[in-house]
Design a protein around this motif. Structure first.
Motif, PDB file in Angstrom:
ATOM      1  N   UNK A  36       0.856  -1.184   0.000  1.00  0.00           N
ATOM      2  CA  UNK A  36       0.000   0.000   0.000  1.00  0.00           C
ATOM      3  C   UNK A  36       0.898   1.242   0.000  1.00  0.00           C
ATOM      4  N   UNK A  37       0.758   2.134  -0.995  1.00  0.00           N
ATOM      5  CA  UNK A  37       1.680   3.261  -1.145  1.00  0.00           C
ATOM      6  C   UNK A  37       1.976   4.075   0.122  1.00  0.00           C
ATOM      7  N   UNK A  38       0.970   4.445   0.942  1.00  0.00           N
ATOM      8  CA  UNK A  38       1.309   5.202   2.153  1.00  0.00           C
ATOM      9  C   UNK A  38       2.216   4.402   3.104  1.00  0.00           C
ATOM     10  N   UNK A  39       2.060   3.080   3.112  1.00  0.00           N
ATOM     11  CA  UNK A  39       2.901   2.247   3.974  1.00  0.00           C
ATOM     12  C   UNK A  39       4.303   2.095   3.380  1.00  0.00           C
ATOM     13  N   UNK A  40       4.385   2.001   2.048  1.00  0.00           N
ATOM     14  CA  UNK A  40       5.700   1.925   1.406  1.00  0.00           C
ATOM     15  C   UNK A  40       6.508   3.196   1.683  1.00  0.00           C
ATOM     16  N   UNK A  41       5.828   4.328   1.742  1.00  0.00           N
ATOM     17  CA  UNK A  41       6.513   5.585   2.039  1.00  0.00           C
ATOM     18  C   UNK A  41       7.177   5.546   3.415  1.00  0.00           C
ATOM     19  N   UNK A  42       6.593   4.809   4.347  1.00  0.00           N
ATOM     20  CA  UNK A  42       7.143   4.727   5.702  1.00  0.00           C
ATOM     21  C   UNK A  42       8.484   3.997   5.748  1.00  0.00           C
ATOM     22  N   UNK A  43       8.726   3.148   4.761  1.00  0.00           N
ATOM     23  CA  UNK A  43       9.967   2.376   4.741  1.00  0.00           C
ATOM     24  C   UNK A  43      10.813   2.719   3.510  1.00  0.00           C
ATOM     25  N   UNK A  44      10.591   3.892   2.941  1.00  0.00           N
ATOM     26  CA  UNK A  44      11.257   4.314   1.711  1.00  0.00           C
ATOM     27  C   UNK A  44      12.773   4.120   1.718  1.00  0.00           C
ATOM     28  N   UNK A  45      13.483   4.400   2.818  1.00  0.00           N
ATOM     29  CA  UNK A  45      14.941   4.216   2.782  1.00  0.00           C
ATOM     30  C   UNK A  45      15.371   2.777   2.474  1.00  0.00           C
ATOM     31  N   UNK A  46      14.517   1.811   2.738  1.00  0.00           N
ATOM     32  CA  UNK A  46      14.851   0.410   2.460  1.00  0.00           C
ATOM     33  C   UNK A  46      14.454  -0.016   1.047  1.00  0.00           C
ATOM     34  N   UNK A  47      13.803   0.870   0.316  1.00  0.00           N
ATOM     35  CA  UNK A  47      13.242   0.500  -0.980  1.00  0.00           C
ATOM     36  C   UNK A  47      13.996   1.088  -2.168  1.00  0.00           C
ATOM     37  N   UNK A  48      15.039   1.821  -1.917  1.00  0.00           N
ATOM     38  CA  UNK A  48      15.779   2.467  -3.005  1.00  0.00           C
ATOM     39  C   UNK A  48      16.317   1.423  -3.975  1.00  0.00           C
ATOM     40  N   UNK A  49      16.057   1.648  -5.273  1.00  0.00           N
ATOM     41  CA  UNK A  49      16.549   0.764  -6.313  1.00  0.00           C
ATOM     42  C   UNK A  49      15.712  -0.480  -6.534  1.00  0.00           C
ATOM     43  N   UNK A  50      14.602  -0.608  -5.826  1.00  0.00           N
ATOM     44  CA  UNK A  50      13.750  -1.788  -5.962  1.00  0.00           C
ATOM     45  C   UNK A  50      12.552  -1.474  -6.848  1.00  0.00           C
ATOM     46  N   UNK A  51      12.047  -2.492  -7.510  1.00  0.00           N
ATOM     47  CA  UNK A  51      10.809  -2.331  -8.257  1.00  0.00           C
ATOM     48  C   UNK A  51       9.679  -2.331  -7.239  1.00  0.00           C
TER      49      UNK A  51
END
Length: 72
Positions: free
Chosen positions: A45-60
């Motif tokens: 869910x996009x608002x939840x992904x924003x909460x962990x954004x630093x761990x998602x860099x470079x990922x699809x």
């Protein structure tokens, strides 16, 4: 599971269900962070992904809706 084994499993097209806790990156379990760092694709869910954004860099990212969330 060792980090190298976890990366190997992620390349094997495995799916992990990872809870992000109460939404504070500092409260994420070490295991959840390890899984998120090791995978190349993350769905959520996009608002939840924003909460962990630093761990998602470079990922699809595969954003998805949570229809029940609106009802709350």
């Amino acid at each position: 599971m060792s980090p190298s084994r976890l990366r190997e499993v992620c390349r094997m097209n495995k799916i992990f269900a990872v809870g992000i806790g109460p939404g504070d990156l500092q409260l994420l379990t070490p295991r959840a962070a390890e899984v998120l760092r090791s995978c190349s694709v993350v769905a959520g869910y996009p608002p939840y992904l924003e909460l962990i954004a630093p761990l998602l860099e470079g990922k699809k990212l595969i954003p998805g809706g949570m229809r029940q969330e609106v009802e709350r």
